[in-house]
Design a protein around this motif. Structure first.
Motif, mmCIF file in Angstrom:
data_model
loop_
_atom_site.group_PDB
_atom_site.id
_atom_site.type_symbol
_atom_site.label_atom_id
_atom_site.label_comp_id
_atom_site.label_asym_id
_atom_site.label_seq_id
_atom_site.Cartn_x
_atom_site.Cartn_y
_atom_site.Cartn_z
ATOM 1 N N ALA A 293 90.970 83.795 97.787
ATOM 2 C CA ALA A 293 91.323 82.737 98.728
ATOM 3 C C ALA A 293 91.837 83.357 100.007
ATOM 4 C CB ALA A 293 92.382 81.822 98.130
ATOM 5 N N ASN A 294 91.625 82.641 101.107
ATOM 6 C CA ASN A 294 92.272 83.063 102.354
ATOM 7 C C ASN A 294 93.747 82.678 102.254
ATOM 8 O OD1 ASN A 294 91.312 80.357 102.456
ATOM 9 N ND2 ASN A 294 91.802 80.289 104.616
ATOM 10 N N SER B 273 97.424 85.672 106.447
ATOM 11 C CA SER B 273 96.516 85.882 107.582
ATOM 12 C C SER B 273 97.299 86.055 108.867
ATOM 13 C CB SER B 273 95.597 84.669 107.789
ATOM 14 O OG SER B 273 95.082 84.202 106.578
ATOM 15 N N TYR C 246 91.083 82.729 112.311
ATOM 16 C CA TYR C 246 89.885 82.634 111.471
ATOM 17 C C TYR C 246 89.157 83.970 111.352
ATOM 18 C CZ TYR C 246 90.228 77.573 111.304
ATOM 19 O OH TYR C 246 90.628 76.297 111.061
ATOM 20 N N PRO D 203 85.110 81.666 95.563
ATOM 21 C CA PRO D 203 85.911 81.611 96.785
ATOM 22 C C PRO D 203 86.580 80.247 96.969
ATOM 23 C CG PRO D 203 83.594 81.328 97.318
ATOM 24 C CD PRO D 203 83.677 81.404 95.813
ATOM 25 N N ILE E 228 88.685 78.017 99.719
ATOM 26 C CA ILE E 228 88.958 77.994 101.150
ATOM 27 C C ILE E 228 90.155 77.078 101.393
ATOM 28 C CG2 ILE E 228 88.020 77.455 103.439
ATOM 29 C CD1 ILE E 228 85.615 78.092 100.661
ATOM 30 N N GLN F 81 83.987 88.764 103.828
ATOM 31 C CA GLN F 81 84.594 88.399 105.100
ATOM 32 C C GLN F 81 83.695 87.436 105.863
ATOM 33 O OE1 GLN F 81 87.220 92.067 106.608
ATOM 34 N NE2 GLN F 81 85.387 91.760 107.775
ATOM 35 N N TYR G 24 83.662 83.917 104.386
ATOM 36 C CA TYR G 24 84.861 83.161 104.747
ATOM 37 C C TYR G 24 84.859 82.722 106.199
ATOM 38 C CZ TYR G 24 87.589 82.789 100.591
ATOM 39 O OH TYR G 24 88.023 82.388 99.368
ATOM 40 N N ARG G 25 84.444 83.634 107.066
ATOM 41 C CA ARG G 25 84.419 83.269 108.488
ATOM 42 C C ARG G 25 83.467 82.107 108.704
ATOM 43 N NH1 ARG G 25 84.496 89.333 111.199
ATOM 44 N NH2 ARG G 25 86.579 89.867 110.467
ATOM 45 N N TYR H 206 82.575 79.761 106.448
ATOM 46 C CA TYR H 206 83.195 78.549 105.895
ATOM 47 C C TYR H 206 84.244 77.998 106.852
ATOM 48 C CZ TYR H 206 81.373 78.763 101.085
ATOM 49 O OH TYR H 206 80.591 78.741 99.967
ATOM 50 N N LEU H 207 85.115 78.873 107.327
ATOM 51 C CA LEU H 207 86.240 78.411 108.153
ATOM 52 C C LEU H 207 85.759 77.872 109.497
ATOM 53 C CD1 LEU H 207 88.892 81.149 107.350
ATOM 54 C CD2 LEU H 207 89.018 78.730 106.776
#
Lengths: 80, 292
Positions: B110-111, B182, B186, B207, B209, B265, B268-269, B271-272
Motif C-alpha cells: 500500500a502507499n 510518503s 503522487y 496493491p 491504493i 512504482q 501506483y503512479r 492508479y493515483l
C-alpha cells in the motif's frame, strides 16, 4: 598468479555492472555503496556470493559487511 | 435586494465562527485520539504480556492477538469517525475485504500517505502480518505488540527467509514499499523490500491504493497541524500483480528486484493519477452543480 589491487578493482566493477547495471562513471573507488551506488543489505548478499565465485576466495561476511566504499571491498579481497 | 445583502453579510459573519468551532473541536478530538492510541497500545500490550503466561499453543495465541489488534483498529476508526475527525469509503467494502482475504500466502502492498494507513488495513484483515521498520519495533508503545503479534522487522538479517516461511504457511504479509510515509506526493519512491519478497518467494502481490483528501497526519507534520476540513479516506484494491510477469527472468535477481520495483512504482503512479483526475472531475462537477 598474484592479483594486484587493480585487477581486483576491475573484477569488482565488472560484477557490479552485471548485478546492478550501475553506470561505469559512478563506479569510482571512493563511491559509497549505500548512498552513491544504491546497494542495500539484500544486494550485498548477492554481491558477496558473486565476488566469492569470481575471485575464488573465501571472503569473510563480517569483514565484507564493514565495507563502506568500493575501495573497501577491494581491500578486503586483497588482504586474503 | 437589501435583504439579500444582509443575508449575505450574515453568512459571511457566521461562517468563520462555525468553521472555528469545527476546527477547535477537531483539534481537541485529535489530541484525544493520539492519547487514546497510546493508551490502547499500552493496554493491549499489557494484556498480550499477560497472555504469555497462558499455556496455549503459540500459533493460536498469535491468531487471537492479531484478531484483537484488528478489532481494536476497527473500534479506533469508528471513534474517530464518530467524533467527526474523518470519513472513509472502501472501494466496495465487501469486495475489498474479500480481495484481501481471497488468496492466502500473498503480499499486500500500500502507499502510505498518513499515520492511519496501517490502522485501516489492520481493521480490514483479521490475520495480517505486518513488516515493520526498526523505529516502530523499538517504540515502547508498539514494541511488545509487534513481537507478540509475530510481525516481521525489515532490519532482521533473515527477514526474507522469515517472510518466505510465513507466506508458505498461508499468512498474508503487509509492507509499505515506500518504507515510511510518503513525502513526494503522487511521485512515490519505493524501496526494494517489497520487490525482494516478490522475486524471491514468487508470491502474488495485492496493491491497495489509499487516498486521503485533504492530506493529514503526513510525515514530518506535528499532530496539531490538522486540515481545514475533516479528511476523507478511500481504500481500494488494484489488480493482483504477478512478479514474474514484470521482470526479465534471464537477468540476475538483483536486476529483477530493480525491475519489479520500477514496475510497482509505475502501477501506483498510474492508479493515483487516475484517481486524482477522477476526483478533480467530481469536484469541478460539484462546483458547476452548486452554481444557480
Amino acid at each position: 598468479m598474484i592479483q594486484t589491487k587493480q585487477d581486483i578493482m576491475k573484477q569488482t566493477i565488472t560484477v557490479m555492472q552485471e548485478l546492478f547495471e550501475i553506470e561505469s562513471s559512478k563506479l569510482q573507488p571512493k563511491a559509497r555503496l549505500y548512498e552513491d551506488l544504491d546497494i542495500d543489505s539484500i544486494d550485498a548478499v548477492d554481491l558477496l556470493i558473486e565476488l566469492k565465485r569470481i575471485t575464488n576466495k573465501e571472503i569473510n561476511p563480517d569483514q565484507f559487511k564493514e565495507s563502506k566504499t568500493l575501495e573497501d571491498i577491494v581491500d578486503v579481497i586483497a588482504s586474503l | 435586494m437589501d435583504s439579500f445583502n444582509t443575508e449575505k453579510l450574515n453568512t459571511k459573519k457566521l461562517q468563520p465562527i462555525t468553521w472555528n468551532l469545527d476546527y477547535g473541536w477537531r483539534l481537541l478530538a485529535t489530541a484525544f485520539s493520539f492519547a487514546l492510541f497510546g493508551a490502547g497500545t499500552l493496554v493491549l500490550g499489557s494484556v498480550f504480556h499477560l497472555a504469555r503466561l497462558i499455556p496455549i499453543q503459540q500459533s493460536s495465541k498469535q491468531l487471537w492477538i492479531r484478531r484483537s489488534i484488528s478489532k481494536g483498529c476497527r473500534f479506533y476508526i469508528k471513534i474517530m469517525q464518530w467524533m467527526g475527525l474523518l470519513t472513509f469509503a472502501f472501494g466496495g467494502q465487501q469486495v475489498l475485504a474479500k480481495k484481501l482475504h481471497q488468496q492466502t500466502g500473498n503480499l499486500l502492498i500500500a502507499n502510505h500517505p498518513t499515520l492511519l494507513d496501517a490502522v485501516f488495513l489492520l481493521s480490514l484483515h483479521s490475520n495480517l502480518c505486518c513488516i515493520t521498520k526498526t523505529s516502530l519495533a523499538r517504540n515502547p508503545f508498539t514494541a511488545s505488540i509487534i513481537s507478540m503479534a509475530g510481525y516481521l522487522r525489515n532490519d532482521d538479517a533473515g527477514f526474507i527467509e522469515q517472510a518466505r516461511h510465513k507466506l508458505a504457511r498461508g499468512e498474508t504479509l503487509l509492507i509499505f514499499p515506500e518504507g515510511t510515509r510518503s513525502s513526494h506526493g503522487y511521485n512515490l519512491q519505493f524501496k526494494r523490500g517489497a520487490a525482494n519478497i516478490g522475486i524471491l518467494t514468487g508470491c502474488h502481490i495485492v496493491p491497495v491504493i489509499i487516498q486521503c483528501t485533504p492530506p493529514t497526519l503526513q510525515k514530518g507534520k506535528p499532530w496539531y497541524c490538522i486540515p481545514d476540513k475533516a479528511p476523507h479516506f478511500t481504500l481500494s484494491a488494484g489488480e493482483v500483480i504477478i512478479p514474474a510477469s514484470h521482470v526479465n527472468s534471464a537477468k540476475p535477481v538483483t536486476i529483477q528486484y530493480r525491475q519489479l520495483t520500477v514496475a510497482l512504482q509505475k502501477i501506483y503512479r498510474t492508479y493515483l493519477n487516475r484517481l486524482s483526475d477522477l476526483n478533480g472531475k467530481v469536484n469541478s462537477e460539484e462546483m458547476m452543480g452548486s452554481k444557480p
